[in-house]
Design an enzyme around this catalytic site. Structure first.
Site, PDB file in Angstrom:
ATOM      1  N   HIS A   1       0.838  -1.200   0.000  1.00  0.00           N
ATOM      2  CA  HIS A   1       0.000   0.000   0.000  1.00  0.00           C
ATOM      3  C   HIS A   1       0.871   1.247   0.000  1.00  0.00           C
ATOM      4  O   HIS A   1       2.077   1.176   0.225  1.00  0.00           O
ATOM      5  CB  HIS A   1      -0.954   0.004   1.205  1.00  0.00           C
ATOM      6  CG  HIS A   1      -0.279  -0.214   2.527  1.00  0.00           C
ATOM      7  ND1 HIS A   1       0.234  -1.427   2.935  1.00  0.00           N
ATOM      8  CD2 HIS A   1      -0.035   0.640   3.552  1.00  0.00           C
ATOM      9  CE1 HIS A   1       0.774  -1.320   4.144  1.00  0.00           C
ATOM     10  NE2 HIS A   1       0.624  -0.072   4.534  1.00  0.00           N
TER      11      HIS A   1
ATOM     12  N   ARG B   1      -4.273  15.405   5.514  1.00  0.00           N
ATOM     13  CA  ARG B   1      -4.709  14.054   5.872  1.00  0.00           C
ATOM     14  C   ARG B   1      -4.030  13.666   7.181  1.00  0.00           C
ATOM     15  O   ARG B   1      -2.815  13.792   7.317  1.00  0.00           O
ATOM     16  CB  ARG B   1      -4.355  13.045   4.777  1.00  0.00           C
ATOM     17  CG  ARG B   1      -4.861  11.626   5.066  1.00  0.00           C
ATOM     18  CD  ARG B   1      -4.619  10.701   3.874  1.00  0.00           C
ATOM     19  NE  ARG B   1      -5.266   9.409   4.074  1.00  0.00           N
ATOM     20  CZ  ARG B   1      -4.679   8.373   4.675  1.00  0.00           C
ATOM     21  NH1 ARG B   1      -3.436   8.482   5.115  1.00  0.00           N
ATOM     22  NH2 ARG B   1      -5.338   7.241   4.833  1.00  0.00           N
TER      23      ARG B   1
END
Length: 331
Positions: A254, A264
């Protein structure tokens, strides 16, 4: 902030294969096992972790990363502490700043490194309560997995991350808005927030705010964007669990891409065993004719190997066994 900026494959859009596991349904154990086999990744709902607790920790995390850099660097260190853009010591960089902490159950170390103990009590308490709550959820998930696999006792895997001397980690990430993502200056190319990798531990648990950026790699090599969901938790199968299931479960690769407009914030709990714990394929999952695909190793050996590698390296490769035809499984 330094950044790794290079062409990045555009992920599939309009396609969300992310399995959703309802922790309130015991029969979800079958879907959970399949998710670990097919993706090595899944979302958990009805998890029992307090939304208020998560909100408090996110608020305190944002407050910490809003501090002047001179204050944040007072708790810099390696491997634990504050870091900015540099990820590890082997040349990896990203559009990210982070706070990495030992999440041990040992009261002597606690979830905080020593210098952060001077931080305001609300932050400290939120970290401790969050770690305790997420650890319990993680053990519940692991026991549901073992039940789905037909392993007895059900705590065969969960006990490895619930012992007093567990080597688990809590990481808080902040990805600031990235001004480098501009169609006029760089053609709108993506910028790496955190480079592609697998997690070395048994399993890891991610929660983030509602800003996108996380992507997982599918077996066909394509990247899929994971829609953010601040009320749920996402689980990654780690390298150690891939070994314990003899390759049946997949340690998911990932990455995180930077966002041009929004910050974020993510919180990741990495559930690792004790340093002396030996990791090997579980014989109860193997038939007589099955070959062990990995050499046995201690968590300390594998952790040290991970610390000495680049993010994108295949860390398990050196622990793969030769098959009967003298080729490794993944050649």
């Amino acid at each position: 902030m330094a950044v790794l900026s290079k062409p990045v494959a555009v992920p599939k859009s309009g396609f969300s294969p992310i399995p959703v596991i309802d922790m309130s349904d015991p029969e979800s154990k079958h879907a959970l096992v399949k998710a670990c086999e097919d993706f090595g990744f899944f979302k958990v709902i009805n998890h029992g972790v307090s939304a208020e607790l998560v909100s408090v920790l996110e608020h305190e995390t944002v407050e910490f990363f809003s501090l002047p850099k001179s204050e944040k660097t007072q708790v810099a260190g390696y491997p634990f502490g504050y870091g900015n853009s540099k990820i590890g010591r082997n040349g990896d960089v990203g559009w990210v700043e982070y706070l990495l902490m030992n999440a041990s159950l040992d009261p002597g170390s606690g979830p905080l490194f020593q210098s952060l103990l001077k931080s305001p009590g609300t932050f400290r308490n939120a970290l401790e309560e969050y770690t305790t709550s997420v650890r319990k959820m993680t053990c519940d998930v692991l026991e549901m997995i073992t039940d789905g696999l037909g392993i007895k006792p059900m705590n065969t895997i969960s006990k490895l991350v619930s012992d007093q001397n567990t080597d688990s980690i809590l990481r808080l990430n902040h990805y600031p808005p990235c001004p480098l993502i501009d169609k006029k200056t760089n053609g709108g190319e993506n910028v790496i927030g955190f480079g592609e990798h697998t997690d070395p531990q048994i399993i890891s648990v991610l929660r983030s705010n509602n800003t996108s950026g996380l992507q997982i790699n599918l077996t066909d090599g394509s990247w899929v964007a994971v829609p953010p969901d601040h009320s749920s938790f996402f689980f990654n199968v780690g390298d150690s669990l891939q070994v314990m299931t003899n390759g049946r479960f997949r340690s998911v690769r990932h990455r995180v891409l930077a966002n041009s407009d929004k910050s974020r914030v993510s919180m990741i709990y990495f559930a690792g065993p004790s340093l002396t714990q030996r990791i090997a394929p579980l014989t109860c999952l193997m038939d007589n004719e099955d070959e062990m695909l990995y050499e046995e190793f201690t968590w300390s050996e594998y952790r040290n190997s991970a610390y000495n590698s680049r993010l994108s390296d295949n860390r398990l490769q050196q622990f793969e066994r030769k098959t009967t035809n003298n080729n490794t499984l993944f050649d």
